[in-house]
Design an enzyme around this catalytic site. Structure first.
Site, PDB file in Angstrom:
ATOM      1  N   LYS A  49      46.937  36.206  36.503  1.00  0.00           N
ATOM      2  CA  LYS A  49      45.565  36.597  36.212  1.00  0.00           C
ATOM      3  C   LYS A  49      44.657  36.561  37.446  1.00  0.00           C
ATOM      4  O   LYS A  49      43.558  37.124  37.410  1.00  0.00           O
ATOM      5  CB  LYS A  49      44.982  35.697  35.116  1.00  0.00           C
ATOM      6  CG  LYS A  49      45.725  35.809  33.782  1.00  0.00           C
ATOM      7  CD  LYS A  49      45.668  37.204  33.202  1.00  0.00           C
ATOM      8  CE  LYS A  49      46.258  37.250  31.792  1.00  0.00           C
ATOM      9  NZ  LYS A  49      46.164  38.588  31.180  1.00  0.00           N
ATOM     10  N   ASP A  50      45.111  35.939  38.522  1.00  0.00           N
ATOM     11  CA  ASP A  50      44.340  35.991  39.771  1.00  0.00           C
ATOM     12  C   ASP A  50      44.122  37.431  40.200  1.00  0.00           C
ATOM     13  O   ASP A  50      43.071  37.788  40.738  1.00  0.00           O
ATOM     14  CB  ASP A  50      45.088  35.268  40.899  1.00  0.00           C
ATOM     15  CG  ASP A  50      45.021  33.759  40.784  1.00  0.00           C
ATOM     16  OD1 ASP A  50      44.448  33.257  39.802  1.00  0.00           O
ATOM     17  OD2 ASP A  50      45.552  33.082  41.686  1.00  0.00           O
TER      18      ASP A  50
END
Length: 348
Positions: A49-50
Site C-alpha cells: 500500500k506504500d
C-alpha cells in the site's frame, strides 16, 4: 585523497518500490512449476500500500488539490492507513482514518503511533450502514473543511500505481517469463494494475485472484451478479469485499479462488517456518490458493513460472494469526493443525 560522499536516501519515501523477488522452496515442495514471492513487505511501510499512498498523494499535489496542512482521510483495514500516515508525516499533512474493527489491534496501535487519528468502526455491518467505515470516512470528509478523501476502492489511481510500478518490476525481474500471477483481491488495485500490465506484455499470462468465503468477488466475477447472500463475517483482513470496488478490473482476472480463514492462517504460519519469511494473513491466503489449485490440477504445469504477491509483514498480526491464544479462540487448532507444544506431547 579520496573524496568521501554520504550514500543515503532523502527520506523513507525514496524506498518505496523495487521490492525483491524471492524464490519459494519448502512451502511449495511437490507443487507443479516454480514459485516466486514478490516481497512487498520490503517497502518502508511494510506493505504494497506504500505504492498507492505515495502515488495518489503526489498526483493530488501535482493537481494542486492538496495544500500545506491539508487533512487526508481514508477508509482502511490498516495497511493503506499506515502508508498514508507515513507519507503524511514526511510531507506535512494531517491523517484521519476510519478503520474496521476486524483490523488487528497491532495495526490500530501502529496507526496511532504514526500520528493518525483513528476511528474504529464495526466490521460486520453493511457498506451503506452509517456506522460502516466507508460511511464514517465520507462523513468526516464532509465535516473537515479542506480535507481530501483518498477513496481507494473507487480511485483509479490505485490501479495505476501498480500498473506503473509493480507490474513492470515483476515483468523485468522474471525476464518476461512469468506465466501466472496470484494475488489477494481486496480493493482490487494491486491485482488489476499488475494484471493489466502483464497482459499488455503477454496476453497469455494468467491472473488468479484470491477471495475469501463471506465475500462477493468470486461470484460477481463469474456471473456479474452482486449476491448479498454470499456475505457473512470472516476474519482475513485486506481480502474480499461486501461491495464491488470500481477499481477492480474483473476483465483482467482469469479466475478467483476462495480460501478459508483457518487454512490461510496456517499457511501464513507455515511460510514463516518453512521459508523464513514473516508474512501477513493475505500472504497465507495466496499460498493456500496455490495449494488448492495444485490439488485440483488447475492452471499450473511443470513449466509454470508463478509470482505470488506477499502483501505485508507478519508483525501486524501478532495478536491474531501468530498468537496461539487467538488461534485457539477461533478453533483453528484441531487434529489437522496441532499447536507446537501439542505436537511435542503427541510425539511423546
Amino acid at each position: 585523497m579520496i573524496k568521501k560522499t554520504i550514500d543515503a536516501y532523502n527520506n523513507a519515501l525514496d524506498l518505496v518500490g523495487n521490492t525483491p523477488l524471492i524464490k519459494l522452496n519448502a512451502s511449495v515442495e511437490g507443487f507443479l512449476g516454480t514459485y516466486f514471492a514478490k516481497a512487498e513487505f520490503f517497502n518502508p511501510g511494510h506493505s504494497n500500500k506504500d505504492r498507492i499512498a505515495l502515488h495518489i498523494i503526489e498526483e493530488a499535489e501535482r493537481k494542486n488539490i492538496l495544500k500545506p496542512g491539508s487533512t487526508i482521510i481514508e477508509t482502511t483495514s490498516g495497511n493503506t492507513g499506515f502508508s498514508l500516515a507515513m507519507v503524511s508525516i514526511v510531507k506535512g499533512y494531517q491523517c484521519v482514518l476510519a478503520v474496521t474493527s476486524k483490523s488487528s489491534p497491532d495495526k490500530i496501535d501502529m496507526l496511532r503511533s504514526m500520528g493518525a487519528k483513528v476511528y474504529v468502526c464495526p466490521g460486520h455491518v453493511a457498506a451503506d450502514d452509517p456506522r460502516s467505515y466507508y460511511q464514517v470516512a465520507k462523513r468526516l470528509h464532509r465535516e473537515l473543511k479542506g480535507s481530501v478523501y483518498i477513496n481507494q476502492y473507487f480511485n483509479d489511481l490505485n490501479t495505476e500505481a501498480h500498473y506503473r510500478s509493480t507490474g513492470p518490476e515483476i515483468w523485468n525481474q522474471t525476464g518476461g517469463k512469468i506465466t501466472h500471477l496470484v494475488a489477494a483481491s481486496g480493493t482490487g488495485g494491486t491485482i488489476s494494475g499488475i494484471g493489466k500490465y502483464l497482459k499488455s506484455q503477454n496476453p497469455d499470462v494468467k491472473i488468479i485472484g484470491v477471495d475469501a468465503y463471506g465475500s462477493v468477488l468470486k461470484k460477481f466475477h463469474e456471473t456479474s451478479e452482486f449476491d448479498e447472500d454470499e456475505i457473512y463475517p470472516y476474519r482475513i483482513e485486506g481480502l474480499g469485499k461486501n461491495l464491488i470496488p470500481s477499481v477492480t478490473d474483473f476483465g483482467v482476472i482469469d479466475h478467483f479462488e476462495k480460501v478459508t480463514d483457518e487454512e490461510s492462517a496456517h499457511s501464513a504460519r507455515g511460510i514463516a517456518k518453512k521459508e523464513g519469511l514473516f508474512v501477513g494473513y493475505t500472504s497465507g491466503a495466496a499460498l493456500q490458493a496455490i495449494r488448492q489449485l495444485n490439488k485440483q490440477n488447475l492452471f499450473f504445469d511443470k513449466d509454470s513460472i508463478v509470482v505470488v504477491i506477499f502483501c505485508d509483514h507478519g508483525s501486524r498480526y501478532m495478536s491474531k494469526i501468530y498468537n496461539d491464544k487467538w488461534m485457539k479462540e477461533q478453533g483453528f487448532f484441531d487434529a489437522n493443525h496441532l499447536q507446537d507444544e501439542e505436537v511435542i506431547e503427541y510425539i511423546k
